[in-house]
Scaffold this motif. Structure first.
Motif, PDB file in Angstrom:
ATOM      1  N   TRP A  46      31.990 -68.071 -56.533  1.00 53.80           N
ATOM      2  CA  TRP A  46      33.384 -67.712 -56.744  1.00 53.80           C
ATOM      3  C   TRP A  46      34.271 -68.943 -56.689  1.00 53.80           C
ATOM      4  CZ3 TRP A  46      37.426 -66.968 -52.802  1.00 53.80           C
ATOM      5  CH2 TRP A  46      38.580 -66.367 -53.315  1.00 53.80           C
ATOM      6  N   GLN A  47      33.943 -69.886 -55.806  1.00 53.99           N
ATOM      7  CA  GLN A  47      34.691 -71.135 -55.722  1.00 53.99           C
ATOM      8  C   GLN A  47      34.593 -71.923 -57.033  1.00 53.99           C
ATOM      9  OE1 GLN A  47      36.491 -72.703 -52.804  1.00 53.99           O
ATOM     10  NE2 GLN A  47      36.585 -70.480 -52.644  1.00 53.99           N
ATOM     11  N   GLN A  48      33.478 -71.816 -57.740  1.00 51.22           N
ATOM     12  CA  GLN A  48      33.299 -72.552 -58.991  1.00 51.22           C
ATOM     13  C   GLN A  48      33.869 -71.800 -60.192  1.00 51.22           C
ATOM     14  OE1 GLN A  48      32.085 -75.432 -57.820  1.00 51.22           O
ATOM     15  NE2 GLN A  48      31.729 -74.242 -55.950  1.00 51.22           N
ATOM     16  N   LEU A 238      40.249 -79.383 -47.700  1.00 48.03           N
ATOM     17  CA  LEU A 238      40.310 -78.930 -46.320  1.00 48.03           C
ATOM     18  C   LEU A 238      41.767 -78.833 -45.884  1.00 48.03           C
ATOM     19  CD1 LEU A 238      37.420 -81.058 -44.776  1.00 48.03           C
ATOM     20  CD2 LEU A 238      37.341 -78.709 -45.635  1.00 48.03           C
ATOM     21  N   PRO A 239      42.070 -77.987 -44.901  1.00 42.38           N
ATOM     22  CA  PRO A 239      43.457 -77.849 -44.437  1.00 42.38           C
ATOM     23  C   PRO A 239      44.036 -79.204 -44.037  1.00 42.38           C
ATOM     24  CG  PRO A 239      42.087 -76.109 -43.515  1.00 42.38           C
ATOM     25  CD  PRO A 239      41.154 -77.056 -44.214  1.00 42.38           C
ATOM     26  N   LEU A 244      39.610 -84.295 -50.734  1.00 39.79           N
ATOM     27  CA  LEU A 244      38.828 -85.338 -50.068  1.00 39.79           C
ATOM     28  C   LEU A 244      38.369 -86.448 -50.983  1.00 39.79           C
ATOM     29  CD1 LEU A 244      36.514 -83.440 -47.553  1.00 39.79           C
ATOM     30  CD2 LEU A 244      38.713 -84.537 -47.152  1.00 39.79           C
ATOM     31  N   ILE A 245      38.155 -86.143 -52.296  1.00 45.15           N
ATOM     32  CA  ILE A 245      37.543 -87.131 -53.193  1.00 45.15           C
ATOM     33  C   ILE A 245      38.403 -87.264 -54.447  1.00 45.15           C
ATOM     34  CG2 ILE A 245      35.469 -87.790 -54.451  1.00 45.15           C
ATOM     35  CD1 ILE A 245      33.917 -85.881 -52.601  1.00 45.15           C
ATOM     36  N   GLY A 246      38.830 -88.478 -54.751  1.00 42.34           N
ATOM     37  CA  GLY A 246      39.670 -88.717 -55.916  1.00 42.34           C
ATOM     38  C   GLY A 246      38.869 -88.977 -57.175  1.00 42.34           C
ATOM     39  N   PHE A 280      31.122 -80.287 -57.262  1.00 47.74           N
ATOM     40  CA  PHE A 280      31.373 -78.869 -57.014  1.00 47.74           C
ATOM     41  C   PHE A 280      32.681 -78.734 -56.254  1.00 47.74           C
ATOM     42  CE2 PHE A 280      28.867 -80.502 -53.509  1.00 47.74           C
ATOM     43  CZ  PHE A 280      29.544 -80.031 -52.391  1.00 47.74           C
ATOM     44  N   ARG A 281      33.202 -77.502 -56.175  1.00 46.79           N
ATOM     45  CA  ARG A 281      34.488 -77.227 -55.554  1.00 46.79           C
ATOM     46  C   ARG A 281      34.304 -76.436 -54.264  1.00 46.79           C
ATOM     47  NH1 ARG A 281      38.995 -77.109 -59.124  1.00 46.79           N
ATOM     48  NH2 ARG A 281      38.464 -78.017 -61.136  1.00 46.79           N
ATOM     49  N   LEU A 282      35.150 -76.738 -53.282  1.00 47.82           N
ATOM     50  CA  LEU A 282      35.220 -75.938 -52.062  1.00 47.82           C
ATOM     51  C   LEU A 282      36.684 -75.763 -51.692  1.00 47.82           C
ATOM     52  CD1 LEU A 282      32.340 -77.262 -49.750  1.00 47.82           C
ATOM     53  CD2 LEU A 282      32.439 -75.081 -50.963  1.00 47.82           C
ATOM     54  N   LEU A 283      37.073 -74.506 -51.423  1.00 53.37           N
ATOM     55  CA  LEU A 283      38.463 -74.163 -51.123  1.00 53.37           C
ATOM     56  C   LEU A 283      39.393 -74.688 -52.220  1.00 53.37           C
ATOM     57  CD1 LEU A 283      38.428 -75.002 -47.313  1.00 53.37           C
ATOM     58  CD2 LEU A 283      37.960 -72.806 -48.400  1.00 53.37           C
TER      59      LEU A 283
END
Length: 294
Positions: A46-48, A238-239, A244-246, A280-283
């Protein structure tokens, strides 16, 4: 000597019961882990693939364009949301945009050219659609094929040029900058913005440009509003972070999603829709931000 039936009546069959109970507990644990892992896998998918949006309200636009809605499509990277991207098209149509801005990285491989016509025609059928290149179309060497293909599908390519939109007696200039991966001697954003002011006078400028990390160039060009992508939302949000990664694999990037005030003007950045493997994606679900002018 105690009889067998008396033994069983008194003591039962504890060893067999314990063995049976142990297997039941193991089975319950096994199915619990199956459910947990299935839920995590479903959440990860679902995140993807779960489309999302947010409304970014810009208050500096001309009064005649109040309520004007721009859906920003960025960083599709050849990804398909359902057959012929129908799920994406339905999602964009549901936003009821007045204009669709494609801000680059539609594809990153020549083999992905085949998926372009259905999504391009589908978007153009929803609202007037404009496109600028990203770094990956140039890196893949597909720009000379892709741009005329998009034009044939009803999408207007802005190749270091602009168009003037009129509504309720007021004007807005829509500028499109080719990505800096393009020709070495191409027109700069500042030159394009100056050309608009020389030819159109004092007019509100909306720039389509792929890279979120060229914000200083956009401010120096005195562009009122820039629509960009490129950063994929920082991939993992992340909150308390802006991702986190450019795009250059740098840690803790800035300007990766949402609306930002620059030294001059503003910039609306999409988190994008696809990725290049193995990202990949998270949040950070695939994103079609809706920019609303007020």
């Amino acid at each position: 000597m105690i009889k067998e039936e008396d033994w069983q009546a008194r003591y039962g069959q504890p060893k067999r019961k314990r063995r049976r109970g142990k297997w039941r507990r193991r089975i319950r644990r096994f199915f619990t882990w199956v459910v947990v892992l299935a839920a995590l896998a479903g959440w990860f998918l679902w995140q993807q693939n779960g489309l999302s949006t947010e409304t970014l309200t810009v208050s500096s636009a001309p009064d005649g364009f109040a309520g004007y809605r721009i859906a920003v499509i960025s960083d599709l990277h050849g990804k398909e949301f359902g057959e012929n991207n129908q799920r994406l098209l339905d999602f964009v149509a549901g936003l009821e945009p007045d204009l669709i801005a494609i801000t680059g990285d539609m594809i990153h491989d020549e083999a992905q050219l085949a998926m372009v016509p259905p999504v391009a025609e589908g978007l153009a059928a929803i609202a007037p659609t404009y496109y600028v290149t990203g770094n990956h179309e140039w890196a893949a060497g597909v720009v000379r094929e892709l741009e005329p293909m998009l034009e044939d599908c009803g999408v207007k390519v802005l190749s270091n040029e602009y168009v003037v939109l009129e509504q309720n007696g007021e004007r807005l200039a829509l500028l499109g900058a080719e990505d800096s991966n393009g020709y070495a001697d191409q027109k700069t954003v500042g030159e394009l913005a100056d050309q608009v002011r020389q030819e159109q006078g004092d007019v509100y400028e909306v720039l389509l440009s792929h890279r979120n990390n060229h914000q200083e160039e956009y401010a120096a060009a005195r562009v009122d509003l820039t629509l960009a992508g490129h950063a994929h939302g920082g991939l993992i949000r992340l909150p308390g972070t802006d991702g986190l990664i450019g795009p250059q694999r740098e840690w803790m990037p800035d300007y990766t999603a949402g609306l930002y005030d620059l030294a001059y003007g503003q910039m609306a950045v999409s988190r994008g829709l696809g990725n290049q493997f193995p990202c990949f994606r998270l949040l950070n679900r695939p994103d079609v931000p809706l920019v609303v002018l007020e």
